[in-house]
Design a protein around this motif. Structure first.
Motif, short mmCIF file in Angstrom:
data_model
loop_
_atom_site.label_atom_id
_atom_site.label_comp_id
_atom_site.label_asym_id
_atom_site.label_seq_id
_atom_site.Cartn_x
_atom_site.Cartn_y
_atom_site.Cartn_z
N LYS A 61 7.96 4.98 0.92
CA LYS A 61 8.48 5.79 1.10
C LYS A 61 8.43 6.08 2.72
O LYS A 61 9.64 6.32 3.49
CB LYS A 61 8.12 7.06 0.52
N SER A 113 1.90 0.65 -1.98
CA SER A 113 2.23 2.05 -2.93
C SER A 113 3.48 2.77 -2.62
O SER A 113 4.27 2.38 -1.69
CB SER A 113 1.19 2.91 -2.32
N TYR A 114 4.14 3.66 -3.39
CA TYR A 114 5.00 4.58 -3.19
C TYR A 114 4.87 5.32 -1.94
O TYR A 114 6.18 5.37 -1.35
CB TYR A 114 5.29 5.45 -4.54
N ARG A 115 3.98 5.87 -1.65
CA ARG A 115 3.64 6.51 -0.42
C ARG A 115 4.14 5.73 0.80
O ARG A 115 4.88 6.35 1.70
CB ARG A 115 2.35 6.99 -0.29
N ASN A 116 3.59 4.49 0.75
CA ASN A 116 3.95 3.48 2.18
C ASN A 116 5.41 3.04 1.97
O ASN A 116 6.00 3.12 2.88
CB ASN A 116 2.98 2.44 2.04
#
Length: 676
Positions: free
Chosen positions: A309, A304-307
């Motif tokens: 980042k 995921s983008y969150r991970n």
């Protein structure tokens, strides 16, 4: 944080904030991870990312050594002695130039353009009219962002959420170069669901092929110079992603992440081993670059983008722990910006030295300079990033191999020679036909400076031992090519190439019989070689005698150059070095680490601190001052490391000797008089 730290207070890391988009390349914000980088403009309606990848160069290696040089040197020296300057310069041009005269040069990679529009498919009605705009570099996270609001008459959703008004949408965009994923990441989010509409495309003039790899990925293959590929994929939350022609189109999305990679033939071992000479099927070679790009993008977009980042922030902060400058209790913005760019350049993904402008070159044509110190990031030492600077040393293996050949073919001498610049292949022959710089054989000096500086900060004896052969061979070259002068009382390097002088008739020339500047440079090279021998415990009496004796005979100016006297460092690297030297200057003086405290602190820096600054001898220093005067300082080491024990401390023109204890800690207040 271990031992010897100065202040307990925590200073919030700074952000660089600008209230308008970039209008030109210079004002755009940089991102990079050592291998791949971009300039991000932050434009609301037509975003631009100018791409760079460190290994995209113009051509394969070719042996350019001019076999006529060896015999022409004697004739050139004869013409100089007869003051036939025009003929001497013509002979240099004809016989000392490389064949062909140009090395490979660095090339920018291309551009990503992103057009944003609204549900009416209109840019003019929304994105050209925006407010509350800001773009930032967050020095703590290594992320570039922009944020703004637009008024839109039609939204993708009737049911607005996230505290938006009926007509206002706030967009946030973030960009960084991922270390773990090793790709560029560009993320767009919105305050209103299903309100992101964009059309992204790759701009690469003269490319061989553009195509849709899948329905969410576009790719460009290029065969000009190195075979290469630019690839971009989109991952959308909600909405649709489609490839239409050469465009990657996203509509009605909640948030979108673009993953971008640039790959070149250099990343394949066969291409490197053949020095680029593998172009029988260039498009097939470019397709293999696409295979590698697809692998990287699939790996990065698989989380995921969150991970991704979070991984980026953790990686960035792990390297961004030293050299914290605070002025009046706040971190200095110029210092943080310069350090940010340094870390972008020297991140662990880097495999090559950097051209002068790092990973943010707007136009092609640059090379690794071996005359202005820009090829080696000298600020890496004092920011604790020496280990990230080893790419500069690694290219020496190629440079050494080609430089030995150039020494033999062009000069008929033993040893190793390189000229004013080199390229990705380590080309050592003269580049260009500029009489003021192209033909000077002094390029090895800056490598010697880089190697010695690297060792003095890191005490990495293994690396010094590995590359000592380059220093020794460069010294051997000059021992074999220096010319006796003044009835054999002196040694000179002839011909010499200068920035220009006028004869008695007022005519300008660049060639001369000798140059005191050249004498300084060669003497410094000999000195650095002797210093390396001392560090390694080498005792080759004959070689030491030859270097020492030759140094005494060299024609030098009254003010001799030293390894530390490097005044022309470029851009952010030079600014960091000069700023640090004004506060806590560090150099080697014999068997001691010499620290000069607060020698030339700027007037507007009356109160401040510099924490965890790396010092030579594998030491770490902290210092604080008030009203321009010393307040406190300490030196310490990391537990279990090898370090230099003997110190000299200079403050207000007076020198004091000290020695670190076995635990590697020293309070400098105990070294200076109690009256300080």
């Amino acid at each position: 944080m271990t031992g010897g730290t100065l202040c307990d207070k925590i200073v919030v890391m700074s952000k660089l904030t600008v209230k308008s988009p970039a209008e030109n390349f210079r004002d755009a914000f940089p991102v990079a991870n050592g291998r791949i980088g971009a300039k991000v403009y932050g434009k609301p309606f037509h975003e631009t990312l100018k791409l760079n990848e460190e290994s995209l160069w113009s051509k394969a290696y070719y042996n350019r050594n001019n076999p006529q040089s060896r015999n022409a040197l004697k004739d050139i020296r004869t013409l100089i002695s007869q003051e036939r300057w025009v003929e001497a310069e013509e002979q240099v041009l004809e016989s000392l130039s490389g064949t062909p005269s140009e090395q490979a040069h660095y090339c920018p990679s291309g551009e990503i353009h992103i057009d944003f529009y609204d549900a009416e498919h209109s840019k003019n009605s929304s994105f050209e009219k925006y407010d509350s705009y800001k773009r930032e570099i967050d020095f703590e996270t290594g992320i570039v962002s922009s944020e703004f609001s637009v008024e839109s008459s039609v939204s993708g959703e009737k049911d607005f959420s996230r505290s938006s008004s009926d007509s206002s949408i706030t967009y946030t965009r973030e960009c960084f170069a991922s270390g773990s994923g090793n790709v560029l990441v560009y993320h767009i989010s919105s305050s209103v669901p299903k309100s992101i509409y964009l059309r992204a495309f790759i701009v690469k003039p003269g490319c061989a092929k553009k195509y849709a790899l899948t329905n969410d990925t576009v790719s460009v293959l290029d065969v000009n110079g190195f075979p290469s590929c630019i690839m971009m994929t989109a991952v959308s939350s909600g909405g649709t992603v489609a490839v239409k022609g050469e465009y990657l189109v996203v509509e009605k999305s909640d948030d979108v992440t673009l993953y971008i990679d640039v790959e070149t033939g250099y990343r394949r071992g066969h291409f490197r081993s053949k020095q680029g000479d593998v172009h029988k099927k260039p498009l097939a070679a470019a397709s293999k670059c696409a295979d590698l790009a697809l692998k990287r993008i699939c790996f990065a977009s698989g989380t995921s983008y969150r991970n991704l980042k979070a991984d980026h922030i953790a990686d960035w902060t792990s390297w961004n722990t030293q050299a914290i400058l605070s002025i009046d209790g706040k971190e200095d913005l110029d210092w943080e910006y310069a350090k940010y760019k340094l870390l972008c350049d020297l991140h662990p993904q880097a495999t090559l030295p950097k051209i002068k402008k790092g990973l943010w070159a707007e136009t092609e044509g640059e090379r690794f300079s071996l005359e202005d110190n820009s090829v080696y990031r000298y600020a890496a030492g004092m920011t604790g990033l020496s280990k990230l600077n080893r790419a500069t040393l690694k290219i020496a293996d190629r440079l050494y191999r080609h430089g030995k050949t150039a020494s033999e073919i062009m000069y008929g001498a033993e040893g190793f020679v390189c000229h004013s610049s080199t390229d990705i292949w380590g080309d050592a022959s003269p580049c260009g036909t500029d009489l003021s710089s192209s033909y000077s054989p002094l390029g090895a000096l800056n490598f010697a400076r880089a190697l010695i500086e690297y060792y003095e900060y890191s005490l990495d004896r293994k690396t010094l031992k590995k590359y000592f052969k380059v220093l020794k061979a460069a010294s051997v070259f000059f021992l074999n090519t220096l010319v006796p002068a003044d009835e054999k009382k002196h040694l000179i390097l002839s011909p010499a190439f200068t920035k220009g002088w006028f004869n008695s008739e007022g005519k300008a020339f660049n060639i001369a019989e000798r140059s005191e500047e050249d004498g300084n440079a060669i003497k410094e090279l000999f000195s650095l070689t002797l210093r390396a021998m001392k560090y390694l415990g080498k005792n080759t009496d004959t070689f030491i005698f030859d270097l020492t004796n030759a140094s005494k005979k060299l024609v030098v100016s009254e003010t001799e150059a030293t390894a530390e006297a490097i005044d022309d460092k470029e851009f952010f690297d030079g600014w960091l070095c000069s700023a640090a030297d004004s506060i806590l200057k560090c150099r080697m003086n014999g068997d001691r680490v010499e620290l000069t405290l607060l020698e030339s602190v700027p007037e507007d820096w009356k109160n401040g601190s510099l924490k965890r600054i790396q010092l030579r001898g594998n030491l770490i220093g902290d210092i604080e001052w008030k009203d321009g005067k010393f307040a406190c300082a300490s030196v310490h080491t990391e537990p279990g490391t090898v370090f230099w024990k003997n110190l000299s401390v200079i403050y207000e023109g007076k020198e004091y000797s000290a020695q670190l204890s076995a635990d590697g800690k020293l309070d400098l207040k105990n070294v200076l008089p109690s009256t300080v």
